[in-house]
Design a protein around this motif. Structure first.
Motif, PDB file in Angstrom:
ATOM      1  N   TRP A  37       0.816  -1.221   0.000  1.00  0.00           N
ATOM      2  CA  TRP A  37       0.000   0.000   0.000  1.00  0.00           C
ATOM      3  C   TRP A  37       0.845   1.265   0.000  1.00  0.00           C
ATOM      4  CZ3 TRP A  37      -4.810   0.236  -1.369  1.00  0.00           C
ATOM      5  CH2 TRP A  37      -5.609  -0.910  -1.259  1.00  0.00           C
ATOM      6  N   GLU A  38       1.935   1.259   0.764  1.00  0.00           N
ATOM      7  CA  GLU A  38       2.797   2.440   0.804  1.00  0.00           C
ATOM      8  C   GLU A  38       3.456   2.675  -0.551  1.00  0.00           C
ATOM      9  OE1 GLU A  38       5.541   2.629   4.070  1.00  0.00           O
ATOM     10  OE2 GLU A  38       4.043   1.804   5.441  1.00  0.00           O
ATOM     11  N   ALA A  41       0.902   3.988  -2.978  1.00  0.00           N
ATOM     12  CA  ALA A  41       0.609   5.407  -2.790  1.00  0.00           C
ATOM     13  C   ALA A  41       1.688   6.273  -3.439  1.00  0.00           C
ATOM     14  CB  ALA A  41       0.504   5.730  -1.301  1.00  0.00           C
ATOM     15  N   ARG A  44       1.255   6.150  -7.161  1.00  0.00           N
ATOM     16  CA  ARG A  44       0.124   6.984  -7.601  1.00  0.00           C
ATOM     17  C   ARG A  44       0.539   8.446  -7.710  1.00  0.00           C
ATOM     18  NH1 ARG A  44      -2.866   3.469  -9.925  1.00  0.00           N
ATOM     19  NH2 ARG A  44      -3.938   2.038  -8.570  1.00  0.00           N
ATOM     20  N   GLU A  45       1.311   8.927  -6.732  1.00  0.00           N
ATOM     21  CA  GLU A  45       1.793  10.303  -6.788  1.00  0.00           C
ATOM     22  C   GLU A  45       2.703  10.495  -8.004  1.00  0.00           C
ATOM     23  OE1 GLU A  45       3.628  11.367  -3.098  1.00  0.00           O
ATOM     24  OE2 GLU A  45       1.760  11.184  -1.990  1.00  0.00           O
TER      25      GLU A  45
END
Length: 107
Positions: A37-38, A41, A44-45
């Motif tokens: 998940w990290e 994220a 995604r950025e």
């Protein structure tokens, strides 16, 4: 003063660079398969930044394609709005510009 042939060659070179960049961005966007998940994220950025770069490249590519069309039509170097000759200095900075300085400022 640069000739239209020189400007055309410069625009073609820039078009090739942009097309390669767009392809690389697409490959990078397709390459993400993180399960964490990290990491997801962070990816995604990064994707948002890549997408913005891709959009910018696509916009510049459209301007170049339009400039190439104006070259073929014998209209390159003249403002599409008022018909005035575009200053050499402006074309040196923005070779694909369709507008003279005055019309660009009024937009």
């Amino acid at each position: 003063m640069k000739s239209v042939a020189t400007r055309k060659a410069e625009l073609e070179t820039r078009r090739s660079v942009l097309m390669s960049r767009i392809e690389e961005i697409g490959e990078e966007l397709d390459a993400h398969d993180s399960k964490d998940w990290e990491e997801l994220a962070v990816e995604r950025e990064s994707d948002e930044v890549l997408e913005d770069l891709g959009i910018s490249a696509q916009n510049e590519l459209r301007m170049i394609e339009a400039a190439m069309h104006r070259i073929e039509e014998g209209e390159y170097g003249y403002c599409v709005k008022c018909g005035s000759k575009i200053a050499e200095e402006r074309l040196n900075v923005v070779p694909a510009t369709p507008f003279c300085r005055t019309c660009a400022q009024s937009r």
